[in-house]
Design an enzyme around this catalytic site. Sequence first.
Site, short mmCIF file in Angstrom:
data_model
loop_
_atom_site.label_atom_id
_atom_site.label_comp_id
_atom_site.label_asym_id
_atom_site.label_seq_id
_atom_site.Cartn_x
_atom_site.Cartn_y
_atom_site.Cartn_z
N ASP A 1 0.94 -1.15 -0.12
CA ASP A 1 -0.09 -0.25 -0.26
C ASP A 1 0.95 1.41 0.06
O ASP A 1 0.51 2.33 0.46
CB ASP A 1 -0.98 0.06 1.29
N ASP B 1 2.09 2.56 7.76
CA ASP B 1 0.95 1.91 7.47
C ASP B 1 1.43 0.51 6.78
O ASP B 1 0.95 0.25 5.54
CB ASP B 1 -0.01 2.65 6.48
N1 LIG Z 1 3.91 6.67 13.89
C1 LIG Z 1 3.15 7.68 13.27
N2 LIG Z 1 3.74 8.83 13.60
C2 LIG Z 1 3.29 9.89 13.33
N3 LIG Z 1 2.24 9.87 12.33
C3 LIG Z 1 1.40 8.90 12.20
C4 LIG Z 1 2.01 7.52 12.56
N4 LIG Z 1 1.29 6.67 12.08
C5 LIG Z 1 0.40 7.07 11.48
N5 LIG Z 1 0.41 8.74 11.24
C6 LIG Z 1 -0.49 9.41 10.69
O1 LIG Z 1 -1.83 8.98 10.78
C7 LIG Z 1 -2.31 8.74 9.42
C8 LIG Z 1 -2.98 7.38 9.23
O2 LIG Z 1 -2.23 6.51 9.46
P1 LIG Z 1 -2.14 5.11 8.83
O3 LIG Z 1 -2.00 5.30 7.36
O4 LIG Z 1 -1.20 3.90 9.65
O5 LIG Z 1 -3.75 4.43 8.68
P2 LIG Z 1 -4.93 4.53 7.88
O6 LIG Z 1 -4.35 4.90 6.24
O7 LIG Z 1 -5.94 5.30 8.25
O8 LIG Z 1 -5.31 3.02 7.92
P3 LIG Z 1 -5.40 1.99 7.17
O9 LIG Z 1 -4.74 2.26 5.75
O10 LIG Z 1 -4.60 0.83 7.84
O11 LIG Z 1 -6.93 1.68 7.15
C9 LIG Z 1 -1.02 8.75 8.41
O12 LIG Z 1 -1.09 9.26 7.21
C10 LIG Z 1 -0.09 9.81 9.38
O13 LIG Z 1 -0.54 10.97 8.95
MG LIG Z 2 -2.42 5.30 5.38
#
Ligand SMILES: Nc1ncnc2c1ncn2[C@@H]1O[C@H](COP(=O)(O)OP(=O)(O)OP(=O)(O)O)[C@@H](O)[C@H]1O
Ligand SMILES: [Mg+2]
Length: 234
Positions: free
Chosen positions: A172, A189
Amino acid sequence: MPNKAREKFKTMHNVFDNFTNRLIFKMISEGHFEGLEATVSVGKEANIFSAVGQKGRIILKIYRLEACDFNRMYDYIKEDKRYANLKGKKRKIIFTWVQREYRNLLIARQAGVSCPTPIKFLGNIILLEFIGLDGEVAPKLKDKKPEDPKKFFDKVVENMKKLYKSGLVHADLSPFNILNFNEVPILIDFSQTTTTDSTSADEFIRRDVRNVVNHFKKLGLKLSEDKVLAKILK
Ligand SMILES: Nc1ncnc2c1ncn2[C@@H]1O[C@H](COP(=O)(O)OP(=O)(O)OP(=O)(O)O)[C@@H](O)[C@H]1O
Ligand SMILES: [Mg+2]
């Protein structure tokens, strides 16, 4: 609890069911953090919060049980040979999804990939290293153009190569899931990340390469998808 804190607490915890709130309290009582601090992101399936613990700020990724598309999760996870016998078990699929994300990050870290260190998982919650400064999360690559796109791109490819060598493909990867932390790419992610021996791994690595290459082409780099792919698979 002061009124303001109580209000903040209520709005943050309102999005969760009792099961999830109980897990949050368990983690608080185990000393992982003192309480939720701020909402960082509300995604389709997961909410991301910051929280402050004894060792500093951390990230909580909480999958909303009622929002999880476990059919999609199952379609991805059934190809990952590390996990079997999940068909039809809704909650188990979600919990395994979280455990897998944790495990993927651990393997990636050990392989030297620049990504958040996973701290703990419990049920539908995963705790991660906070990537950012002074409570501000690092911007996504899609929102912050690197000062030197070529240098940044090379680092991304280096990370993709390390990940592939460790037996994983992100699956992804895009400018949404790469942070630009002071000109250092941090891959995030890892929920869809699967093993390189899964049936769709070829398709996934090609898609990851295409997403990254297309973005950097827009930033002015001249790139060939095939050459980048060959470099990663070498
Ligand atoms: N470890 C981290 N430190 C700082 N910001 C983070 C971190 N993890 C996630 N984020 C922020 O949160 C947002 C969403 O996180 P992530 O991409 O993991 O989840 P998602 O896309 O909502 O979930 P998924 O695709 O798993 O359903 C990221 O784009 C980033 O801005
Ligand atoms: Mg994401």
